[in-house]
Design a protein around this motif. Structure first.
Motif, PDB file in Angstrom:
ATOM      1  N   ALA A 131      20.148 -19.262   0.225  1.00 39.12           N
ATOM      2  CA  ALA A 131      19.271 -18.672   1.242  1.00 39.12           C
ATOM      3  C   ALA A 131      18.105 -17.938   0.587  1.00 39.12           C
ATOM      4  N   ARG A 132      18.377 -17.209  -0.474  1.00 38.56           N
ATOM      5  CA  ARG A 132      17.317 -16.484  -1.187  1.00 38.56           C
ATOM      6  C   ARG A 132      16.287 -17.456  -1.751  1.00 38.56           C
ATOM      7  N   GLU A 168      21.287 -17.751   5.276  1.00 38.27           N
ATOM      8  CA  GLU A 168      22.650 -17.722   4.732  1.00 38.27           C
ATOM      9  C   GLU A 168      23.646 -18.241   5.771  1.00 38.27           C
ATOM     10  N   GLN A 169      23.513 -17.794   7.015  1.00 35.70           N
ATOM     11  CA  GLN A 169      24.412 -18.258   8.080  1.00 35.70           C
ATOM     12  C   GLN A 169      24.265 -19.760   8.306  1.00 35.70           C
ATOM     13  N   TYR A 220      16.713 -13.935   5.095  1.00 35.07           N
ATOM     14  CA  TYR A 220      17.789 -14.322   4.188  1.00 35.07           C
ATOM     15  C   TYR A 220      19.099 -14.451   4.962  1.00 35.07           C
ATOM     16  N   LYS A 221      19.367 -13.502   5.831  1.00 37.60           N
ATOM     17  CA  LYS A 221      20.620 -13.486   6.602  1.00 37.60           C
ATOM     18  C   LYS A 221      20.743 -14.738   7.473  1.00 37.60           C
ATOM     19  N   GLU A 265      30.390 -20.578  -0.850  1.00 38.74           N
ATOM     20  CA  GLU A 265      30.140 -19.324  -1.582  1.00 38.74           C
ATOM     21  C   GLU A 265      28.721 -19.256  -2.147  1.00 38.74           C
ATOM     22  N   ASP A 266      28.023 -20.371  -2.196  1.00 38.12           N
ATOM     23  CA  ASP A 266      26.654 -20.419  -2.713  1.00 38.12           C
ATOM     24  C   ASP A 266      25.604 -20.109  -1.644  1.00 38.12           C
ATOM     25  N   ALA A 267      26.029 -19.932  -0.400  1.00 36.30           N
ATOM     26  CA  ALA A 267      25.094 -19.794   0.725  1.00 36.30           C
ATOM     27  C   ALA A 267      24.094 -18.655   0.522  1.00 36.30           C
ATOM     28  N   LYS A 268      24.545 -17.525   0.037  1.00 31.27           N
ATOM     29  CA  LYS A 268      23.638 -16.377  -0.141  1.00 31.27           C
ATOM     30  C   LYS A 268      22.550 -16.688  -1.167  1.00 31.27           C
ATOM     31  N   GLY A 269      22.927 -17.235  -2.298  1.00 27.54           N
ATOM     32  CA  GLY A 269      21.952 -17.583  -3.327  1.00 27.54           C
ATOM     33  C   GLY A 269      21.002 -18.677  -2.873  1.00 27.54           C
ATOM     34  N   TRP A 291      23.358 -21.958   6.044  1.00 24.79           N
ATOM     35  CA  TRP A 291      23.969 -22.657   4.917  1.00 24.79           C
ATOM     36  C   TRP A 291      25.485 -22.588   4.978  1.00 24.79           C
TER      37      TRP A 291
END
Length: 182
Positions: A15-16, A44-45, A40-41, A9-13, A47
């Protein structure tokens, strides 16, 4: 400040933080087109795929959240991967990133210590890491007691760079917080 084990669930943060750090820290070091093509996308993938691998089998990824619960940094480490360093250093800090807007606030030091504590819990007594020659992280690692122990040439995006290895021969100098090992 809250430091904890990373989850998918932390992947988006993460990635940023990862993309923003690369764009800021490696401007003028890495080719512009490489930095401009970071997404970022895509990160995110990556991560989402890599977090389960980077939090098992002796490896660990930690995230740090600010007071608002936003991920502002992460660090990962595990067993030394580089054969040149493995004879002396059993553990490795694979990466440490703190968002450019949140540097100089102690997040990096606490992330570093979290990785050290994890590695000590696995009976590692020494660690090393790689960074680019002349990068601002060199002064950070010097401040934490690291010593330049090795260098090598590498090519990224068609640009030849020099990487420096920093090492810590004795992790006992870092106080261990028992709560961080659980």
């Amino acid at each position: 400040m809250n430091i904890r084990k990373a989850t998918v669930e932390d992947a988006k943060g993460m990635a940023r933080v990862h993309v923003d750090c690369w764009r800021s820290a490696y401007e003028g070091i890495l080719p512009s087109d490489l930095l401009n093509n970071l997404s970022y996308k895509d990160r995110e993938q990556r991560w989402i795929k890599n977090i389960p691998l980077s939090t098992s089998g002796g490896s660990m990824t930690f995230v740090v959240e600010n007071e608002e619960g936003k991920i502002v940094g992460f660090a990962l480490g595990g067993t030394m991967r580089d054969a040149r360093l493995r004879m002396k250093y059993t553990g490795e800090l694979y990466g440490l990133y703190v968002h450019p807007n949140n540097q100089q606030k102690g997040f990096g030091k606490k992330l570093f210590e979290s990785v050290v504590h994890h590695l000590v819990s696995l009976h590692h007594s020494s660690i090393a890491l790689w960074t680019f020659k002349g990068h601002h992280s060199c002064s950070f690692y010097n401040h934490l007691g690291g010593e330049k122990v090795y260098d090598k040439k590498t090519t990224i995006g068609g640009t030849e760079l020099t990487e420096w290895a920093y090492g810590w021969d004795d992790l006992s100098s870092f106080p261990i917080n028992i709560d961080q090992l659980n």
